[in-house]
Design a protein around this motif. Structure first.
Motif, PDB file in Angstrom:
ATOM      1  N   PHE A 135       0.869  -1.172   0.000  1.00  0.00           N
ATOM      2  CA  PHE A 135       0.000   0.000   0.000  1.00  0.00           C
ATOM      3  C   PHE A 135       0.903   1.218   0.000  1.00  0.00           C
ATOM      4  N   ASP A 136       0.636   2.146  -0.881  1.00  0.00           N
ATOM      5  CA  ASP A 136       1.442   3.348  -1.017  1.00  0.00           C
ATOM      6  C   ASP A 136       0.477   4.524  -0.925  1.00  0.00           C
ATOM      7  N   ILE A 137       0.513   5.258   0.172  1.00  0.00           N
ATOM      8  CA  ILE A 137      -0.488   6.302   0.370  1.00  0.00           C
ATOM      9  C   ILE A 137       0.157   7.605   0.801  1.00  0.00           C
ATOM     10  N   GLY A 138      -0.567   8.688   0.583  1.00  0.00           N
ATOM     11  CA  GLY A 138      -0.187   9.979   1.128  1.00  0.00           C
ATOM     12  C   GLY A 138       0.117  11.073   0.133  1.00  0.00           C
ATOM     13  N   GLN A 139       0.920  10.798  -0.868  1.00  0.00           N
ATOM     14  CA  GLN A 139       1.404  11.869  -1.727  1.00  0.00           C
ATOM     15  C   GLN A 139       0.277  12.613  -2.437  1.00  0.00           C
ATOM     16  N   ASN A 140      -0.658  11.900  -3.034  1.00  0.00           N
ATOM     17  CA  ASN A 140      -1.743  12.571  -3.754  1.00  0.00           C
ATOM     18  C   ASN A 140      -2.629  13.366  -2.799  1.00  0.00           C
ATOM     19  N   ASP A 141      -2.915  12.802  -1.627  1.00  0.00           N
ATOM     20  CA  ASP A 141      -3.748  13.505  -0.655  1.00  0.00           C
ATOM     21  C   ASP A 141      -3.089  14.814  -0.216  1.00  0.00           C
ATOM     22  N   LEU A 142      -1.814  14.748   0.102  1.00  0.00           N
ATOM     23  CA  LEU A 142      -1.107  15.940   0.564  1.00  0.00           C
ATOM     24  C   LEU A 142      -0.958  16.958  -0.561  1.00  0.00           C
ATOM     25  N   ALA A 143      -0.611  16.496  -1.746  1.00  0.00           N
ATOM     26  CA  ALA A 143      -0.435  17.408  -2.881  1.00  0.00           C
ATOM     27  C   ALA A 143      -1.742  18.116  -3.208  1.00  0.00           C
ATOM     28  N   PHE A 144      -2.838  17.369  -3.222  1.00  0.00           N
ATOM     29  CA  PHE A 144      -4.151  17.966  -3.488  1.00  0.00           C
ATOM     30  C   PHE A 144      -4.472  19.016  -2.437  1.00  0.00           C
TER      31      PHE A 144
END
Length: 188
Positions: A26-35
């Motif tokens: 599972f790879d999470i975080g980057q899109n949420d933070l960037a958005f």
């Protein structure tokens, strides 16, 4: 499908018993933070981290009969709608099917992504020696700290499983930090 004809690639597909020996990532975080950084303030994104992580871990533990989960997170003026297609299934479902090895990747140094440097107005002291936006990297590190805490909770909930927290941030930042020695002559 066709009598007497073996489907292509059948010999290369994993057998059902192989799924319990697989590593699930599972790879999470980057899109949420960037958005969040593109649409709100950094302070609002920092405040939303617990909600993002909570909603993610709740979403991956919902009933396997649901194929899509719509989650609305409200945090002050932030409205983030995450649509998670549960193609990979949930932790609980994977665990129930025999999955025991999980890798959870943290987010990388988002302050080193080109868009951070281009769209962030540099201020004195906010750009590090590698040309990365320090406040954005601080945000990523805070997200990763909270993510790591969640991984520890998963270890308690699923005691027979192995959860590995993979520090993608450090690996990527090391590449940026040593770009010249890696053959990249100009980083920024």
């Amino acid at each position: 499908m066709f009598p007497g004809i073996e489907p292509p690639f059948k010999s290369t597909l994993p057998r059902p018993e192989d799924f319990s020996r697989a590593i699930y990532t599972f790879d999470i975080g980057q899109n949420d933070l960037a958005f969040g950084l593109q649409h709100t303030s950094q302070e609002q994104v920092i405040q939303s981290i617990p909600d993002i992580l909570s909603q993610f871990f709740q979403a991956v533990q919902v009933s396997s009969t649901q194929s899509i989960v719509d989650i609305t997170i409200y945090n002050r003026a932030i409205k983030v709608v995450l649509e998670l297609t549960l193609v990979m299934a949930t932790f609980q479902q994977l665990y129930d099917e025999g999955a025991r090895v999980f890798w959870i990747h943290n987010t990388g140094p988002i302050g080193c992504l080109p868009y951070s440097y281009i769209y962030y107005e540099p201020k004195k002291g906010n750009i590090d020696a590698n040309g990365c936006v320090k406040p954005h990297n601080d945000l990523a590190q805070e997200f990763n700290r909270q993510l790591k805490d969640q991984v520890f909770q998963l270890r308690t909930k699923f005691p027979l499983a192995k959860f590995t927290y993979v520090d993608v941030y450090s690996a990527k930042y090391e590449l940026v930090n040593n770009a010249r020695s890696q053959g990249n002559l100009q980083v920024f």
